[in-house]
Design a protein around this motif. Structure first.
Motif, PDB file in Angstrom:
ATOM      1  N   GLN A 140       4.985   4.739  -3.957  1.00 41.70           N
ATOM      2  CA  GLN A 140       3.714   5.874  -4.524  1.00 41.70           C
ATOM      3  C   GLN A 140       2.511   5.296  -4.653  1.00 41.70           C
ATOM      4  OE1 GLN A 140       5.053   9.072  -4.477  1.00 41.70           O
ATOM      5  NE2 GLN A 140       6.819   7.901  -3.496  1.00 41.70           N
ATOM      6  N   ALA A 141       1.698   6.323  -4.656  1.00 39.56           N
ATOM      7  CA  ALA A 141       0.259   6.202  -4.842  1.00 39.56           C
ATOM      8  C   ALA A 141      -0.221   5.423  -6.426  1.00 39.56           C
ATOM      9  CB  ALA A 141      -0.671   7.198  -4.874  1.00 39.56           C
ATOM     10  N   ASP A 142       0.778   5.364  -7.378  1.00 34.51           N
ATOM     11  CA  ASP A 142       0.494   4.963  -8.469  1.00 34.51           C
ATOM     12  C   ASP A 142       1.545   3.871  -8.797  1.00 34.51           C
ATOM     13  OD1 ASP A 142       2.874   6.541  -8.783  1.00 34.51           O
ATOM     14  OD2 ASP A 142       2.372   7.173 -10.691  1.00 34.51           O
ATOM     15  N   ALA A 143       2.407   3.154  -7.762  1.00 38.24           N
ATOM     16  CA  ALA A 143       3.022   2.335  -7.922  1.00 38.24           C
ATOM     17  C   ALA A 143       2.448   0.898  -8.261  1.00 38.24           C
ATOM     18  CB  ALA A 143       3.923   2.150  -6.698  1.00 38.24           C
ATOM     19  N   PRO A 144       3.143   0.007  -9.345  1.00 39.21           N
ATOM     20  CA  PRO A 144       2.456  -1.319  -9.514  1.00 39.21           C
ATOM     21  C   PRO A 144       2.026  -2.068  -8.557  1.00 39.21           C
ATOM     22  CG  PRO A 144       4.521  -0.924 -10.637  1.00 39.21           C
ATOM     23  CD  PRO A 144       4.436   0.301  -9.839  1.00 39.21           C
ATOM     24  N   ALA A 179       0.818  -1.248  -0.071  1.00 43.14           N
ATOM     25  CA  ALA A 179      -0.048  -0.016  -0.025  1.00 43.14           C
ATOM     26  C   ALA A 179       1.023   1.172   0.165  1.00 43.14           C
ATOM     27  CB  ALA A 179      -0.796  -0.047   1.103  1.00 43.14           C
ATOM     28  N   HIS A 180       0.406   2.203  -0.573  1.00 42.88           N
ATOM     29  CA  HIS A 180       0.950   3.617  -0.485  1.00 42.88           C
ATOM     30  C   HIS A 180       0.383   4.376   0.931  1.00 42.88           C
ATOM     31  CE1 HIS A 180       2.151   7.958  -1.133  1.00 42.88           C
ATOM     32  NE2 HIS A 180       0.813   8.118  -0.986  1.00 42.88           N
TER      33      HIS A 180
END
Length: 98
Positions: A58-62, A25-26
Motif C-alpha cells: 500500500q502507499a503507506d506501507a513501511p 514501491a507502491h
C-alpha cells in the motif's frame, strides 16, 4: 540553424543520477494495486539476492522506499555526484577522472 547563431551553438544536456539499487514501491494501475517489482526472469543483484518483489504494498506501507538489497543500496559507486572543485593552483586530477 540561422547563420548568425552558427557561431554560438547551444546544447541542452540532461544527466541522470546513479542508481543505488532497487527499492520497494507502491504501484497501481487503474486503481488496482500491482506487484512491487515483478520480473519474469528473476534477476539477481551482485550479492546473489533476488531483485524482485511480488508483494503488493500500500502507499503507506513501511516497506515502500526501502531497499530490496540493503548491501546494494548502502554501497554506492566510489565516485558519484559532482566532485569538489580543486583549490586554486591545485593541478591534481579529480578522483572521478579516469
Amino acid at each position: 540553424m540561422r547563420e548568425e547563431d552558427s557561431g554560438h551553438p547551444r546544447v541542452f544536456l540532461t544527466l541522470a543520477a546513479p542508481s543505488f539499487g532497487a527499492v520497494h514501491a507502491h504501484r497501481a494501475k487503474a486503481g488496482k494495486t500491482q506487484p512491487c517489482r515483478p520480473h519474469r526472469d528473476d534477476p539477481m543483484c551482485p550479492h546473489g539476492r533476488p531483485e524482485r518483489c511480488r508483494a503488493t504494498h500500500q502507499a503507506d506501507a513501511p516497506q515502500a522506499g526501502q531497499p530490496i538489497c540493503v548491501d546494494c543500496y548502502e554501497n554506492p559507486p566510489p565516485c558519484c555526484g559532482t566532485p569538489a572543485p580543486p583549490t586554486c593552483g591545485d593541478a591534481s586530477p579529480s578522483p572521478c577522472q579516469g
